[in-house]
Design a protein around this motif. Structure first.
Motif, PDB file in Angstrom:
ATOM      1  N   TYR A  12      -0.028  -1.887   6.476  1.00 23.01           N
ATOM      2  CA  TYR A  12       0.744  -2.755   5.585  1.00 23.01           C
ATOM      3  C   TYR A  12      -0.142  -3.747   4.830  1.00 23.01           C
ATOM      4  O   TYR A  12       0.262  -4.278   3.808  1.00 23.01           O
ATOM      5  CB  TYR A  12       1.813  -3.530   6.364  1.00 23.01           C
ATOM      6  CG  TYR A  12       2.933  -2.679   6.895  1.00 23.01           C
ATOM      7  CD1 TYR A  12       3.792  -1.997   6.036  1.00 23.01           C
ATOM      8  CD2 TYR A  12       3.153  -2.567   8.264  1.00 23.01           C
ATOM      9  CE1 TYR A  12       4.837  -1.225   6.533  1.00 23.01           C
ATOM     10  CE2 TYR A  12       4.191  -1.798   8.771  1.00 23.01           C
ATOM     11  CZ  TYR A  12       5.032  -1.132   7.897  1.00 23.01           C
ATOM     12  OH  TYR A  12       6.060  -0.370   8.389  1.00 23.01           O
ATOM     13  N   LEU A  62      -0.533  -2.652   1.192  1.00 25.82           N
ATOM     14  CA  LEU A  62       0.596  -2.409   0.295  1.00 25.82           C
ATOM     15  C   LEU A  62       0.399  -3.175  -1.003  1.00 25.82           C
ATOM     16  O   LEU A  62       0.061  -4.360  -1.001  1.00 25.82           O
ATOM     17  CB  LEU A  62       1.913  -2.837   0.939  1.00 25.82           C
ATOM     18  CG  LEU A  62       2.572  -1.846   1.886  1.00 25.82           C
ATOM     19  CD1 LEU A  62       3.814  -2.473   2.510  1.00 25.82           C
ATOM     20  CD2 LEU A  62       2.923  -0.555   1.183  1.00 25.82           C
ATOM     21  N   ASP A  63       0.614  -2.499  -2.098  1.00 30.87           N
ATOM     22  CA  ASP A  63       0.490  -3.117  -3.420  1.00 30.87           C
ATOM     23  C   ASP A  63       1.747  -3.928  -3.716  1.00 30.87           C
ATOM     24  O   ASP A  63       2.816  -3.675  -3.165  1.00 30.87           O
ATOM     25  CB  ASP A  63       0.293  -2.020  -4.474  1.00 30.87           C
ATOM     26  CG  ASP A  63      -0.320  -2.530  -5.759  1.00 30.87           C
ATOM     27  OD1 ASP A  63      -0.694  -3.713  -5.820  1.00 30.87           O
ATOM     28  OD2 ASP A  63      -0.420  -1.736  -6.701  1.00 30.87           O
ATOM     29  N   ASN A  64       1.622  -4.890  -4.594  1.00 31.79           N
ATOM     30  CA  ASN A  64       2.746  -5.712  -5.069  1.00 31.79           C
ATOM     31  C   ASN A  64       3.440  -6.503  -3.969  1.00 31.79           C
ATOM     32  O   ASN A  64       4.665  -6.645  -3.976  1.00 31.79           O
ATOM     33  CB  ASN A  64       3.770  -4.839  -5.813  1.00 31.79           C
ATOM     34  CG  ASN A  64       3.170  -4.170  -7.017  1.00 31.79           C
ATOM     35  OD1 ASN A  64       2.422  -4.800  -7.762  1.00 31.79           O
ATOM     36  ND2 ASN A  64       3.458  -2.903  -7.203  1.00 31.79           N
ATOM     37  N   GLN A  65       2.675  -7.024  -3.035  1.00 29.50           N
ATOM     38  CA  GLN A  65       3.254  -7.876  -1.996  1.00 29.50           C
ATOM     39  C   GLN A  65       3.683  -9.207  -2.616  1.00 29.50           C
ATOM     40  O   GLN A  65       3.080  -9.677  -3.570  1.00 29.50           O
ATOM     41  CB  GLN A  65       2.238  -8.114  -0.883  1.00 29.50           C
ATOM     42  CG  GLN A  65       1.889  -6.846  -0.148  1.00 29.50           C
ATOM     43  CD  GLN A  65       0.943  -7.109   0.999  1.00 29.50           C
ATOM     44  OE1 GLN A  65       0.987  -8.148   1.632  1.00 29.50           O
ATOM     45  NE2 GLN A  65       0.085  -6.140   1.271  1.00 29.50           N
ATOM     46  N   ILE A  76       5.079   5.358   4.397  1.00 30.98           N
ATOM     47  CA  ILE A  76       4.309   4.806   3.282  1.00 30.98           C
ATOM     48  C   ILE A  76       3.482   5.917   2.655  1.00 30.98           C
ATOM     49  O   ILE A  76       2.885   6.731   3.366  1.00 30.98           O
ATOM     50  CB  ILE A  76       3.366   3.677   3.778  1.00 30.98           C
ATOM     51  CG1 ILE A  76       4.177   2.554   4.420  1.00 30.98           C
ATOM     52  CG2 ILE A  76       2.516   3.140   2.636  1.00 30.98           C
ATOM     53  CD1 ILE A  76       3.317   1.508   5.103  1.00 30.98           C
ATOM     54  N   THR A  77       3.435   5.937   1.341  1.00 29.48           N
ATOM     55  CA  THR A  77       2.607   6.924   0.644  1.00 29.48           C
ATOM     56  C   THR A  77       1.331   6.253   0.125  1.00 29.48           C
ATOM     57  O   THR A  77       1.284   5.029  -0.059  1.00 29.48           O
ATOM     58  CB  THR A  77       3.352   7.543  -0.555  1.00 29.48           C
ATOM     59  OG1 THR A  77       3.588   6.521  -1.527  1.00 29.48           O
ATOM     60  CG2 THR A  77       4.668   8.182  -0.121  1.00 29.48           C
ATOM     61  N   GLU A 112       0.233   6.267  -2.779  1.00 28.90           N
ATOM     62  CA  GLU A 112       0.516   5.660  -4.075  1.00 28.90           C
ATOM     63  C   GLU A 112       1.044   4.235  -3.959  1.00 28.90           C
ATOM     64  O   GLU A 112       0.988   3.464  -4.916  1.00 28.90           O
ATOM     65  CB  GLU A 112       1.506   6.522  -4.867  1.00 28.90           C
ATOM     66  CG  GLU A 112       0.951   7.865  -5.294  1.00 28.90           C
ATOM     67  CD  GLU A 112       0.871   8.881  -4.146  1.00 28.90           C
ATOM     68  OE1 GLU A 112       1.696   8.813  -3.196  1.00 28.90           O
ATOM     69  OE2 GLU A 112      -0.040   9.727  -4.183  1.00 28.90           O
ATOM     70  N   GLN A 113       1.585   3.859  -2.817  1.00 33.83           N
ATOM     71  CA  GLN A 113       2.122   2.520  -2.605  1.00 33.83           C
ATOM     72  C   GLN A 113       1.032   1.519  -2.215  1.00 33.83           C
ATOM     73  O   GLN A 113       1.303   0.329  -2.115  1.00 33.83           O
ATOM     74  CB  GLN A 113       3.194   2.534  -1.515  1.00 33.83           C
ATOM     75  CG  GLN A 113       4.444   3.301  -1.898  1.00 33.83           C
ATOM     76  CD  GLN A 113       5.393   3.400  -0.724  1.00 33.83           C
ATOM     77  OE1 GLN A 113       5.174   4.154   0.211  1.00 33.83           O
ATOM     78  NE2 GLN A 113       6.463   2.608  -0.777  1.00 33.83           N
TER      79      GLN A 113
END
Length: 119
Positions: A46, A49-52, A89-90, A92-93
């Protein structure tokens, strides 16, 4: 010959400071010409993770700092593919800073390290 250090991110990014502290340790250790390996396992996936949006929790977002790993010469950056799948989760995420690999490869990287650090 320089020593190698595996830093294992295994906790979610918020709720504790371990992710931020491990990231700081990785960047500082890289300044001492150690071979640093950043490993993301379990809930540590985690971290990437992008865009947190931790501002809703009144916390600072440290995830963009993971983009500096390459600048500090931390070339080995691995994510346990099994843990991504288990959490839905991928790739890309995630921030594009690490590659997915098997649990066996991560275990091998850890066993070959001179030092292992995890909070």
């Amino acid at each position: 010959m320089s020593k190698s250090l595996s830093i294992i991110f295994n906790k979610a990014p918020y709720g504790s400071q371990s992710g931020r502290e491990l990231l700081d340790i990785a960047l500082m250790a890289a300044a001492f010409d150690m071979e640093i390996k950043a490993l993301f396992i379990e809930d540590g996936v985690y971290q990437l993770l992008d865009n947190q949006q931790p501002d809703v929790l009144y916390m600072k977002n440290h995830s963009p700092t993971f983009k500096a790993l390459d600048l500090y010469g931390i070339e080995t950056r691995l994510i346990a593919e099994h843990d991504l799948v288990e959490r839905g989760i991928t790739q890309e995420q995630l921030l594009p800073v690490a590659e997915t690999t098997s649990q066996e490869t991560i275990k091998q990287v850890i066993s070959e390290s001179d030092f292992v650090f995890m909070l």
